[in-house]
Enzyme design. Structure first.
Site, PDB file in Angstrom:
ATOM      1  N   HIS A  67      -1.957   4.838  -1.310  1.00 51.95           N
ATOM      2  CA  HIS A  67      -0.720   5.448  -1.794  1.00 51.95           C
ATOM      3  C   HIS A  67       0.190   4.469  -2.545  1.00 51.95           C
ATOM      4  CE1 HIS A  67       0.840   3.345   1.678  1.00 51.95           C
ATOM      5  NE2 HIS A  67       2.065   3.595   1.229  1.00 51.95           N
ATOM      6  N   HIS A  82       4.762   3.015  -5.644  1.00 52.82           N
ATOM      7  CA  HIS A  82       4.601   3.746  -4.385  1.00 52.82           C
ATOM      8  C   HIS A  82       4.520   5.237  -4.703  1.00 52.82           C
ATOM      9  CE1 HIS A  82       5.405   5.258  -0.363  1.00 52.82           C
ATOM     10  NE2 HIS A  82       5.201   4.031   0.085  1.00 52.82           N
TER      11      HIS A  82
END
Length: 162
Positions: A67, A82
Site C-alpha cells: 500500500h 501512501h
C-alpha cells in the site's frame, strides 16, 4: 556557469504518480498526513488504479502490504507514496506490484496497480498522500494543485535540495 550547473543538479520535479484531483495535505482525513507529521507534500483523490513513479530515482521501499512505496532521488530527496488511508488493513488485497525494492525507476514508469473499487470499499479513504519524508534535505518546496493530474506528466512539486 558552474553555479547554474550546481543549481540544476539540486532541483527536482515531482510528477503525479496517479490520475486524479490534487489537494492540499490539510484536506486529508488523517492527522498524521494533514498535520504533516510524515512530511510536507500533497494528496491525490485517485480516478484510476495505475501508479507510476513520480521521480527518477530508486524505489527504496515497498511496504509488505503493497500500500506504500518509498523513493530516493539523486538529489537526496526521499518521498513516501501512501495509497489510500488505512489500506494497510487490506494486507495487499487488490494490489499488484511490477517492480522490486532497489529498482532504479524513471518518472512515469508503471510500478503497481490497485483496485480503486476495493480501496473505496475496504479502506477509510482512497485519498493518496505523497510526502517528502526528509524535509531537512529540502531548501525550497513549491506545491501545485490540479483538478486532473496526468500520471507521469503533471508536475506536483518543484523541490530544491540543500
Amino acid at each position: 556557469m558552474l553555479k547554474n550547473l550546481f543549481k540544476t543538479k539540486k532541483e527536482l520535479e515531482v510528477k503525479a504518480p496517479l490520475e486524479g484531483k490534487v489537494i492540499p495535505l490539510a484536506e486529508v482525513p488523517d492527522p498524521v498526513f494533514a498535520e504533516k507529521m510524515m512530511g510536507d507534500g500533497l494528496a491525490i483523490i485517485p480516478a484510476g488504479g495505475k501508479v507510476v513513479s513520480p521521480v527518477d530515482g530508486e524505489l527504496v521501499q515497498i511496504f509488505p502490504t503493497k500500500h506504500a512505496l518509498g523513493f530516493r532521488t539523486r538529489q537526496g530527496v526521499e518521498l513516501l507514496l501512501h495509497i489510500g488511508l488505512d489500506t494497510v488493513m487490506m494486507k495487499g488485497e487488490g494490489f499488484r506490484v511490477y517492480v522490486e525494492e532497489g529498482t532504479k525507476v524513471e518518472a512515469g514508469q508503471l510500478l503497481l496497480e490497485f483496485s480503486l473499487e476495493l480501496v473505496e470499499e475496504k479502506a477509510k479513504s482512497p485519498i493518496t498522500p505523497l510526502v517528502i519524508t526528509n524535509g531537512e534535505a529540502v531548501e525550497e518546496l513549491e506545491l501545485h494543485l490540479a483538478e486532473q493530474a496526468i500520471p507521469g506528466e503533471t508536475v506536483l512539486m518543484n523541490v530544491r535540495g540543500k
